[in-house]
Write a protein that holds these residues in place. Sequence first.
Motif, mmCIF file in Angstrom:
data_model
loop_
_atom_site.group_PDB
_atom_site.id
_atom_site.type_symbol
_atom_site.label_atom_id
_atom_site.label_comp_id
_atom_site.label_asym_id
_atom_site.label_seq_id
_atom_site.Cartn_x
_atom_site.Cartn_y
_atom_site.Cartn_z
ATOM 1 N N MET A 1 41.517 36.008 40.462
ATOM 2 C CA MET A 1 41.955 36.305 39.091
ATOM 3 C C MET A 1 43.417 35.906 38.925
ATOM 4 S SD MET A 1 42.122 40.430 39.542
ATOM 5 C CE MET A 1 42.929 41.075 41.000
ATOM 6 N N PRO A 2 43.722 35.060 37.979
ATOM 7 C CA PRO A 2 45.081 34.571 37.812
ATOM 8 C C PRO A 2 46.021 35.674 37.352
ATOM 9 C CG PRO A 2 43.695 33.837 35.998
ATOM 10 C CD PRO A 2 42.799 34.514 36.971
ATOM 11 N N ASN A 3 47.293 35.428 37.569
ATOM 12 C CA ASN A 3 48.336 36.359 37.188
ATOM 13 C C ASN A 3 48.607 36.229 35.687
ATOM 14 O OD1 ASN A 3 50.517 38.174 37.468
ATOM 15 N ND2 ASN A 3 51.956 36.464 37.665
ATOM 16 N N ASP A 4 48.389 37.322 34.921
ATOM 17 C CA ASP A 4 48.520 37.249 33.470
ATOM 18 C C ASP A 4 49.901 37.666 32.970
ATOM 19 O OD1 ASP A 4 45.950 36.322 33.047
ATOM 20 O OD2 ASP A 4 45.120 38.358 33.114
ATOM 21 N N ASP A 5 50.710 38.329 33.814
ATOM 22 C CA ASP A 5 52.044 38.706 33.358
ATOM 23 C C ASP A 5 53.062 37.675 33.834
ATOM 24 O OD1 ASP A 5 52.668 39.272 36.014
ATOM 25 O OD2 ASP A 5 52.056 41.376 35.824
ATOM 26 N N THR A 6 54.330 37.900 33.493
ATOM 27 C CA THR A 6 55.355 36.897 33.772
ATOM 28 C C THR A 6 56.077 37.112 35.092
ATOM 29 O OG1 THR A 6 56.962 38.221 32.527
ATOM 30 C CG2 THR A 6 55.761 36.485 31.327
ATOM 31 N N ARG A 7 55.787 38.220 35.798
ATOM 32 C CA ARG A 7 56.482 38.450 37.056
ATOM 33 C C ARG A 7 55.938 37.513 38.138
ATOM 34 N NH1 ARG A 7 53.439 40.952 40.777
ATOM 35 N NH2 ARG A 7 51.511 41.959 40.086
ATOM 36 N N PRO A 8 56.772 37.152 39.108
ATOM 37 C CA PRO A 8 56.296 36.294 40.190
ATOM 38 C C PRO A 8 55.249 37.015 41.033
ATOM 39 C CG PRO A 8 58.710 36.397 40.136
ATOM 40 C CD PRO A 8 58.193 37.473 39.218
ATOM 41 N N VAL A 14 48.350 39.249 46.774
ATOM 42 C CA VAL A 14 47.333 38.582 47.597
ATOM 43 C C VAL A 14 46.671 39.596 48.523
ATOM 44 C CG1 VAL A 14 46.884 36.713 49.237
ATOM 45 C CG2 VAL A 14 48.661 36.436 47.501
ATOM 46 N N SER A 15 47.496 40.520 49.030
ATOM 47 C CA SER A 15 46.958 41.569 49.904
ATOM 48 C C SER A 15 45.911 42.408 49.171
ATOM 49 C CB SER A 15 48.105 42.463 50.390
ATOM 50 O OG SER A 15 47.611 43.596 51.066
ATOM 51 N N GLU A 16 46.228 42.821 47.955
ATOM 52 C CA GLU A 16 45.304 43.648 47.185
ATOM 53 C C GLU A 16 44.047 42.864 46.812
ATOM 54 O OE1 GLU A 16 47.645 44.974 43.929
ATOM 55 O OE2 GLU A 16 48.713 46.509 45.089
ATOM 56 N N ALA A 17 44.231 41.578 46.483
ATOM 57 C CA ALA A 17 43.080 40.779 46.069
ATOM 58 C C ALA A 17 42.149 40.457 47.230
ATOM 59 C CB ALA A 17 43.562 39.474 45.429
ATOM 60 N N SER A 18 42.723 40.349 48.433
ATOM 61 C CA SER A 18 41.902 39.979 49.595
ATOM 62 C C SER A 18 41.460 41.188 50.410
ATOM 63 C CB SER A 18 42.684 39.015 50.494
ATOM 64 O OG SER A 18 43.889 39.623 50.967
ATOM 65 N N GLY A 19 42.106 42.351 50.198
ATOM 66 C CA GLY A 19 41.728 43.562 50.917
ATOM 67 C C GLY A 19 42.228 43.606 52.345
ATOM 68 N N VAL A 20 43.315 42.852 52.649
ATOM 69 C CA VAL A 20 43.915 42.905 53.985
ATOM 70 C C VAL A 20 45.394 43.243 53.832
ATOM 71 C CG1 VAL A 20 42.256 41.216 54.880
ATOM 72 C CG2 VAL A 20 44.483 40.435 54.066
ATOM 73 N N THR A 39 38.733 36.226 57.933
ATOM 74 C CA THR A 39 39.876 36.822 57.235
ATOM 75 C C THR A 39 40.761 35.731 56.641
ATOM 76 O OG1 THR A 39 39.850 38.752 58.681
ATOM 77 C CG2 THR A 39 41.904 38.295 57.503
ATOM 78 N N ARG A 40 40.973 34.675 57.407
ATOM 79 C CA ARG A 40 41.800 33.562 56.938
ATOM 80 C C ARG A 40 41.225 32.980 55.636
ATOM 81 N NH1 ARG A 40 45.566 30.831 59.453
ATOM 82 N NH2 ARG A 40 45.013 31.841 61.426
ATOM 83 N N GLU A 41 39.919 32.747 55.613
ATOM 84 C CA GLU A 41 39.280 32.174 54.431
ATOM 85 C C GLU A 41 39.374 33.121 53.240
ATOM 86 O OE1 GLU A 41 35.994 29.461 56.854
ATOM 87 O OE2 GLU A 41 35.352 31.193 55.668
ATOM 88 N N LYS A 42 39.242 34.429 53.512
ATOM 89 C CA LYS A 42 39.333 35.425 52.441
ATOM 90 C C LYS A 42 40.726 35.412 51.801
ATOM 91 C CE LYS A 42 37.640 39.446 53.456
ATOM 92 N NZ LYS A 42 37.540 40.839 53.980
ATOM 93 N N VAL A 43 41.766 35.339 52.659
ATOM 94 C CA VAL A 43 43.144 35.332 52.169
ATOM 95 C C VAL A 43 43.427 34.049 51.383
ATOM 96 C CG1 VAL A 43 45.563 35.193 52.879
ATOM 97 C CG2 VAL A 43 44.026 36.861 53.955
ATOM 98 N N LEU A 44 43.024 32.917 51.934
ATOM 99 C CA LEU A 44 43.295 31.636 51.277
ATOM 100 C C LEU A 44 42.561 31.532 49.947
ATOM 101 C CD1 LEU A 44 43.211 29.201 54.345
ATOM 102 C CD2 LEU A 44 45.210 30.046 53.103
ATOM 103 N N GLU A 45 41.351 32.067 49.881
ATOM 104 C CA GLU A 45 40.579 32.052 48.637
ATOM 105 C C GLU A 45 41.253 32.925 47.584
ATOM 106 O OE1 GLU A 45 36.438 32.802 49.160
ATOM 107 O OE2 GLU A 45 36.137 33.342 47.060
ATOM 108 N N ALA A 46 41.747 34.087 48.014
ATOM 109 C CA ALA A 46 42.435 34.987 47.069
ATOM 110 C C ALA A 46 43.733 34.354 46.562
ATOM 111 C CB ALA A 46 42.725 36.322 47.758
ATOM 112 N N ALA A 47 44.494 33.752 47.492
ATOM 113 C CA ALA A 47 45.763 33.114 47.113
ATOM 114 C C ALA A 47 45.517 31.985 46.126
ATOM 115 C CB ALA A 47 46.484 32.595 48.361
#
Length: 341
Positions: A1-8, A14-20, A39-47
Amino acid sequence: MPNDDTRPLTLRDVSEASGVSEMTVSRVLRNRGDVSQATREKVLEAAKALGYVPNKIAGALASSRVNLVAVIIPSLRNMVFPEVMSGISAVLEETDLQPVVGVTDYLPEKEERVLYEMLSWRPSGVIIAGLEHTDASRAMLAASGIPVVEIMDVDGTPVDAMVGISHRRAGREMARAILRAGYQNIGFMGTKMPLDHRARKRFEGFTEALAKGGLEVMDQEFYSGGSALAKGREMTKAMLERTPELDFLYYSNDMIGAGGLLYLLDEGRDIPGEIGLAGFNGVELLDGLPRQLATMDACRDEIGTKAAQIIAARVENPDAEVEKIVELTPTISYGDTLRRR
């Protein structure tokens, strides 16, 4: 899910989106540590889904360097430098290094500011055009602690390494070719000096060789700014009206030379019998002219390639033995505007 606000975006996103954990995310994105493939694939997919780009500056604080190579050039309008950049990019794309370009407009003070800003990013190396810099710029380069390659010129002393041609030698060789062809009344047209140090050195070598042949430049004119083709036409017309006995015109670059050539063709002049012409740089764009302008190749792509190879080798191994002074040899192309004798 893309970042909808203006903060970086942050590692936490990424941690919250990937669950690690954030630590695990950091290891994956830096390609460090023992992390399972799943785990690597999960993180890269979330990022990727978030559009997250790692902050290289923050990530490089421990080593104090990022995988950037500062490339500082005088102009992007001048066709010379895109070809140099092509050589640099072709080498660096095979490494983890990325070129970042700064433009100085041939102004020493601007070069100083650009260099200061780019060094503040802690790049892994610097490629910078020319050997003439302010004292402050030379001090920054010398104190940077990273590989520095000065390019385009070898008529001087480098801070670290240099790759280029001898512009004085190039000027001398063109003058000798003109003298051998039997031309006697020679005019010169070029960019304003001393800001363009390499054009100045070519002119110095040119006049030195003419003097040894018992001649001097009969007329000369310099320009700054505007369309080089248009300026070439204007200056050629003005110079020949002022000094009609001229039988050869030497231009400091091919673009103003091309303008002069087009003017003389419009005037129906006999080239190279009545009047000869030569430029400098070997610009391929001009291959479509009605006549091929005599010129000299400036080894642009090779200069970029050699400079990037030095940087890449020394970033990989700071103790690597590399050639610190690389002088390339340009060749004269006689074209259709310089008699061969």
